[in-house]
Design an enzyme around this catalytic site. Structure first.
Site, PDB file in Angstrom:
ATOM      1  N   ASP A 291       0.826  -1.211   0.000  1.00 23.32           N
ATOM      2  CA  ASP A 291       0.000   0.000   0.000  1.00 23.32           C
ATOM      3  C   ASP A 291       0.856   1.255   0.000  1.00 23.32           C
ATOM      4  O   ASP A 291       2.060   1.214   0.270  1.00 23.32           O
ATOM      5  CB  ASP A 291      -0.937   0.012   1.210  1.00 23.32           C
ATOM      6  CG  ASP A 291      -0.189  -0.004   2.535  1.00 23.32           C
ATOM      7  OD1 ASP A 291       0.791  -0.768   2.666  1.00 23.32           O
ATOM      8  OD2 ASP A 291      -0.574   0.747   3.460  1.00 23.32           O
TER       9      ASP A 291
ATOM     10  N   GLU B 225       0.213  -1.244   5.604  1.00 28.65           N
ATOM     11  CA  GLU B 225       1.253  -0.792   6.525  1.00 28.65           C
ATOM     12  C   GLU B 225       1.008   0.638   6.980  1.00 28.65           C
ATOM     13  O   GLU B 225       1.270   0.989   8.138  1.00 28.65           O
ATOM     14  CB  GLU B 225       2.622  -0.895   5.830  1.00 28.65           C
ATOM     15  CG  GLU B 225       3.822  -0.666   6.733  1.00 28.65           C
ATOM     16  CD  GLU B 225       4.302   0.782   6.788  1.00 28.65           C
ATOM     17  OE1 GLU B 225       5.206   1.074   7.589  1.00 28.65           O
ATOM     18  OE2 GLU B 225       3.754   1.611   6.039  1.00 28.65           O
ATOM     19  N   GLU B 226       0.493   1.467   6.083  1.00 27.43           N
ATOM     20  CA  GLU B 226       0.429   2.898   6.350  1.00 27.43           C
ATOM     21  C   GLU B 226      -0.702   3.303   7.291  1.00 27.43           C
ATOM     22  O   GLU B 226      -0.657   4.379   7.875  1.00 27.43           O
ATOM     23  CB  GLU B 226       0.300   3.669   5.026  1.00 27.43           C
ATOM     24  CG  GLU B 226       1.458   3.461   4.044  1.00 27.43           C
ATOM     25  CD  GLU B 226       2.750   4.116   4.493  1.00 27.43           C
ATOM     26  OE1 GLU B 226       2.807   4.637   5.630  1.00 27.43           O
ATOM     27  OE2 GLU B 226       3.715   4.116   3.705  1.00 27.43           O
TER      28      GLU B 226
ATOM     29  N   ASP C  44      12.396  -0.766   3.556  1.00 28.69           N
ATOM     30  CA  ASP C  44      11.537   0.395   3.788  1.00 28.69           C
ATOM     31  C   ASP C  44      12.254   1.534   4.509  1.00 28.69           C
ATOM     32  O   ASP C  44      11.608   2.406   5.083  1.00 28.69           O
ATOM     33  CB  ASP C  44      10.302  -0.044   4.592  1.00 28.69           C
ATOM     34  CG  ASP C  44       9.150   0.935   4.491  1.00 28.69           C
ATOM     35  OD1 ASP C  44       9.193   1.825   3.622  1.00 28.69           O
ATOM     36  OD2 ASP C  44       8.196   0.821   5.290  1.00 28.69           O
TER      37      ASP C  44
ATOM     38  N   HIS D  27       5.033  10.618   2.150  1.00 28.80           N
ATOM     39  CA  HIS D  27       3.707  10.948   2.696  1.00 28.80           C
ATOM     40  C   HIS D  27       3.242  12.342   2.296  1.00 28.80           C
ATOM     41  O   HIS D  27       2.293  12.864   2.885  1.00 28.80           O
ATOM     42  CB  HIS D  27       3.659  10.798   4.224  1.00 28.80           C
ATOM     43  CG  HIS D  27       3.934   9.415   4.710  1.00 28.80           C
ATOM     44  ND1 HIS D  27       3.771   9.037   6.028  1.00 28.80           N
ATOM     45  CD2 HIS D  27       4.373   8.305   4.060  1.00 28.80           C
ATOM     46  CE1 HIS D  27       4.095   7.757   6.168  1.00 28.80           C
ATOM     47  NE2 HIS D  27       4.468   7.297   4.982  1.00 28.80           N
TER      48      HIS D  27
END
Length: 485
Positions: free
Chosen positions: A78, A146-147, A170, A457
């Site tokens: 994701d 994950e987010e 990551d 983000h």
């Protein structure tokens, strides 16, 4: 497409491009799960989808590497979906519009790029499809969500992996080997209020903030960036002196993104309107000076709007203003063990007011469970004093560093030999899935690493091309030198 595919290493960029044509918002990963399942099956590799939607693809060792330890290569499917207000884009249906900039970075047109964690996914895909790479037995683990909760890692089957080493792809600095991370907890404050219908002589205005940098609420929280919720809280607090009542507010979005944009609408007696507007314009001048260096693109507008008659009472407006003023935001404590590392923080991430409800979303992070509890309880006390109900959810553990890690020592040695300098051995204040996965598989030896990704983000997200080349070269060497069983 062609300018992306011309980049080296070509297979990584091809896979990243293909991945980015598949919509993959958190909690809406159906399309990317199918994409990854189809990818594994086309390679005739064992391909599994577990009960929560994680995809596991297993590949045998290359010739001569059968005696090496099995490595779990892990990235999440994701991505954070953020866009600028003036960009028309539907993350549920559209692929990311990527381009190669002249400054050596790959970027997206007004949206997040998805390099977090798409470059990691594309790297693992490249290993799986390769016919000539030297590598140990591989278990590729592609997690979901994950987010916004790490529910993929939380729900991971505890019998599906046999690997002894986990490489998480990551991390977002190419000279860093990450050996630990913070845990997190979602803090939610909600409050119902009775809507008042104004009658008489009133006027309304709107305060709008945009142009803030935003960014990762873990990795960027120490930079002192502007937070649209906290700034709007100051404007709302100032308006209390003029009997203002809030009608609506919408600011920020995801818990793990520092809020970049927001606005509220308030109504006040006409007799107070000019004085209120003047006071807010003066506050605007102060805030622009405060943030002129760290937020050079901040834009604040105070404008007349059509009268909003449905409002919260003055007391409820006061409660909201006090909550936003007093809710702790930013770094709470720096690590006493690791210089420059944030240990504990909170991000006041999202505020929505309207239709009789007020809601404030936060994400509290800490490397220490005790301080995570301390700060979250501090927020709970703050919000409850202002009349809100508070709930905790989505908690996940941190990843405790293992200074005796065999794979960490090997990677440190290989990095120094390849690049002629010591890598940074560090922990991150961002949330990684390693702590959760390590809870399911406590004997895994884990390290996280990756290329340079900036502005994650946020719509400023970008990945450095030469850094991906460096990362790939190092990654290939690590797989060649995997320890024996």
């Amino acid at each position: 497409m062609q300018e992306i595919l011309n980049l080296e290493p070509q297979n990584i960029w091809k896979n990243f491009y293909d991945l980015n044509q598949v919509p993959r918002p958190s909690k809406k990963e159906e399309k990317v799960i199918k994409f990854m399942m189809d990818f594994g099956k086309k390679l005739n590799l064992e391909t599994i989808k577990d009960s929560v939607g994680n995809v596991i693809i297993k590949k045998p060792a290359s010739a001569g590497m059968e005696d090496r330890k099995t490595i779990v290569l892990q990235s999440h499917l994701d991505m954070v979906c953020q866009k600028n207000n003036d960009v028309q884009f539907d993350f549920d249906t559209q692929g990311i519009e990527m381009y190669v900039d002249t400054d050596g970075f790959v970027k997206a047109k007004g949206t997040t790029l998805g390099a977090d964690n798409g470059i990691g996914v594309a790297t693992i895909m490249t290993v799986l499809e390769s016919q000539d790479m030297v590598h140990p037995p591989i278990e590729a683990l592609f997690t979901i969500d994950e987010e916004t909760g790490m529910t993929g890692a939380i729900g991971l089957d505890e019998t599906i992996l046999q690997g002894e080493i986990l490489l998480n792809l990551d991390t977002e600095e190419d000279d860093e080997l990450t050996m630990g991370c913070a845990g997190g907890l979602d803090v939610t404050a909600t409050k119902s209020y009775s809507v008042e219908n104004l009658s008489g002589d009133f006027k309304s205005l709107k305060v709008d903030i945009k142009g803030l940098k935003g960014g990762h609420s873990g990795g960027d929280i120490h930079l002192g960036l502007g937070n649209s919720n906290k700034i709007l809280g100051r404007f709302l607090h100032e308006s209390l002196n003029f009997n203002a009542q809030i009608s609506s507010m919408n600011s920020g979005s995801l818990r793990n993104a520092i809020p970049r944009e927001g606005h509220f609408v308030i109504s006040t007696p006409t007799a107070n309107f000019d004085e209120l507007k003047s006071a807010l314009e003066n506050l605007k001048k102060d805030i622009l000076i405060e943030f002129q260096n760290v937020e050079p693109n901040i834009q604040i507008s105070v404008s007349d709007v059509e009268l909003a008659t449905n409002v919260a009472s003055q007391d409820e407006t006061k409660n909201l203003a006090f909550a936003l003023m007093t809710a702790y935001n930013g770094v709470y404590r720096m690590s006493p063990e690791i210089a420059g590392l944030t240990e504990t923080s909170n991000n006041v991430a999202n505020v929505v007011v309207g239709d009789g409800e007020m809601k404030i979303l936060c994400l509290t992070r800490s490397a220490l469970d005790s301080n995570k509890k301390n700060l979250s309880e501090t927020l709970k006390a703050t919000f409850e004093l202002c009349g809100f109900e508070v709930s905790f959810s989505g908690g996940y553990p941190g990843w405790r560093p293992n200074t005796n890690s065999e794979i960490l020592r090997l990677m440190e040695k290989l990095y120094k030999e390849m690049f002629g300098e010591e890598p940074k051995i560090s922990a991150t204040h961002g949330g990684l899935e390693c702590g959760i996965i390590g809870g399911h598989y406590p004997n895994l030896d884990m390290v996280s690493f990756g290329p340079n990704i900036f502005g994650a983000h946020s719509p400023d997200e970008r990945v450095e091309i030469k850094s991906v080349q460096k990362f790939w070269k190092f990654f290939v060497d690590v797989l060649k030198n995997t320890p024996k069983k």
